[in-house]
Design a protein around this motif. Structure first.
Motif, PDB file in Angstrom:
ATOM      1  N   LEU A  67       0.832  -1.204   0.000  1.00  0.00           N
ATOM      2  CA  LEU A  67       0.000   0.000   0.000  1.00  0.00           C
ATOM      3  C   LEU A  67       0.872   1.262   0.000  1.00  0.00           C
ATOM      4  N   LEU A  68       1.935   1.239   0.810  1.00  0.00           N
ATOM      5  CA  LEU A  68       2.848   2.384   0.858  1.00  0.00           C
ATOM      6  C   LEU A  68       3.566   2.565  -0.483  1.00  0.00           C
ATOM      7  N   LEU A  69       4.003   1.460  -1.054  1.00  0.00           N
ATOM      8  CA  LEU A  69       4.691   1.543  -2.348  1.00  0.00           C
ATOM      9  C   LEU A  69       3.745   2.011  -3.450  1.00  0.00           C
ATOM     10  N   TYR A  93       3.465   5.688  -3.167  1.00  0.00           N
ATOM     11  CA  TYR A  93       4.685   6.288  -3.716  1.00  0.00           C
ATOM     12  C   TYR A  93       4.638   6.304  -5.246  1.00  0.00           C
ATOM     13  N   CYS A  94       4.238   5.175  -5.837  1.00  0.00           N
ATOM     14  CA  CYS A  94       4.170   5.084  -7.300  1.00  0.00           C
ATOM     15  C   CYS A  94       3.156   6.077  -7.874  1.00  0.00           C
ATOM     16  N   LEU A  95       2.011   6.188  -7.215  1.00  0.00           N
ATOM     17  CA  LEU A  95       0.992   7.126  -7.687  1.00  0.00           C
ATOM     18  C   LEU A  95       1.497   8.565  -7.609  1.00  0.00           C
ATOM     19  N   SER A  96       2.245   8.871  -6.538  1.00  0.00           N
ATOM     20  CA  SER A  96       2.755  10.237  -6.389  1.00  0.00           C
ATOM     21  C   SER A  96       3.770  10.576  -7.478  1.00  0.00           C
ATOM     22  N   ARG A  97       4.387   9.553  -8.053  1.00  0.00           N
ATOM     23  CA  ARG A  97       5.389   9.760  -9.101  1.00  0.00           C
ATOM     24  C   ARG A  97       4.877   9.380 -10.485  1.00  0.00           C
ATOM     25  N   GLN A 143       2.193  -3.171  -7.749  1.00  0.00           N
ATOM     26  CA  GLN A 143       1.664  -3.065  -6.382  1.00  0.00           C
ATOM     27  C   GLN A 143       0.184  -3.403  -6.321  1.00  0.00           C
ATOM     28  N   ILE A 144      -0.572  -3.031  -7.342  1.00  0.00           N
ATOM     29  CA  ILE A 144      -1.996  -3.401  -7.383  1.00  0.00           C
ATOM     30  C   ILE A 144      -2.135  -4.918  -7.451  1.00  0.00           C
ATOM     31  N   CYS A 145      -1.304  -5.572  -8.253  1.00  0.00           N
ATOM     32  CA  CYS A 145      -1.310  -7.041  -8.307  1.00  0.00           C
ATOM     33  C   CYS A 145      -0.941  -7.628  -6.952  1.00  0.00           C
ATOM     34  N   ASN A 146       0.096  -7.072  -6.338  1.00  0.00           N
ATOM     35  CA  ASN A 146       0.499  -7.551  -5.009  1.00  0.00           C
ATOM     36  C   ASN A 146      -0.638  -7.419  -4.013  1.00  0.00           C
ATOM     37  N   ILE A 147      -1.261  -6.256  -3.984  1.00  0.00           N
ATOM     38  CA  ILE A 147      -2.332  -6.009  -3.009  1.00  0.00           C
ATOM     39  C   ILE A 147      -3.491  -6.984  -3.223  1.00  0.00           C
TER      40      ILE A 147
END
Ligand SMILES: [Zn+2]
Length: 100
Positions: free
Chosen positions: A45-47, A50-54, A63-67
Motif C-alpha cells: 500500500l505504501l509503495l 509512492y508510485c501514484l505520487s510519481r 503493487q496493485i497485483c500484489n495487493i
C-alpha cells in the motif's frame, strides 16, 4: 526496456499462483504467517502511494497485483480449516523426529 518490467510484473502474478491455488483447493494454510502477509500488505500500500505520487504506471501495476494477491491470500487463510495430506505427513514426520 519497459518489456522487462512487464515480464517482471507477469512473474509477480504467476508467483502467487501456487500459494493461492493450494489455499483455494486444499483449504490448507499450514505454515503461513498471516502477520508476514499483513506486513507485505502495508508495504505494498505504501509503495502504491509512492508510485501514484510519481505517476509510475508499471510499478504501480505491480503493487496493485500484489495487493490483490495478498488480500486474497489473507482471506483464504482465514477460511482454511484443513491440513492437506502433504502437510499432515510433514507434520507427523517432524513430530516423530522430536520424540526420543
Ligand atoms: Zn497444505
Amino acid at each position: 526496456m519497459e518489456i522487462v518490467g512487464w515480464i517482471g510484473t507477469t512473474l509477480v502474478i504467476i508467483a502467487y499462483y501456487p500459494q493461492i491455488h493450494h489455499l483455494w483447493v486444499e483449504k490448507c494454510a499450514w505454515g503461513i504467517s498471516v502477520t508476514t502477509w499483513r506486513i507485505w500488505l502495508v508495504s505494498s500500500l505504501l509503495l502504491l502511494a509512492y508510485c501514484l505520487s510519481r505517476s509510475e504506471l508499471l510499478m504501480g501495476s505491480v503493487q496493485i497485483c500484489n495487493i490483490a494477491a495478498i488480500l486474497m491470500t489473507i482471506i483464504l487463510v482465514r477460511r482454511s480449516n484443513h491440513i492437506c495430506p502433504y502437510h499432515l505427513a510433514v507434520a507427523e514426520a517432524s513430530c516423530s523426529l522430536e520424540r526420543p
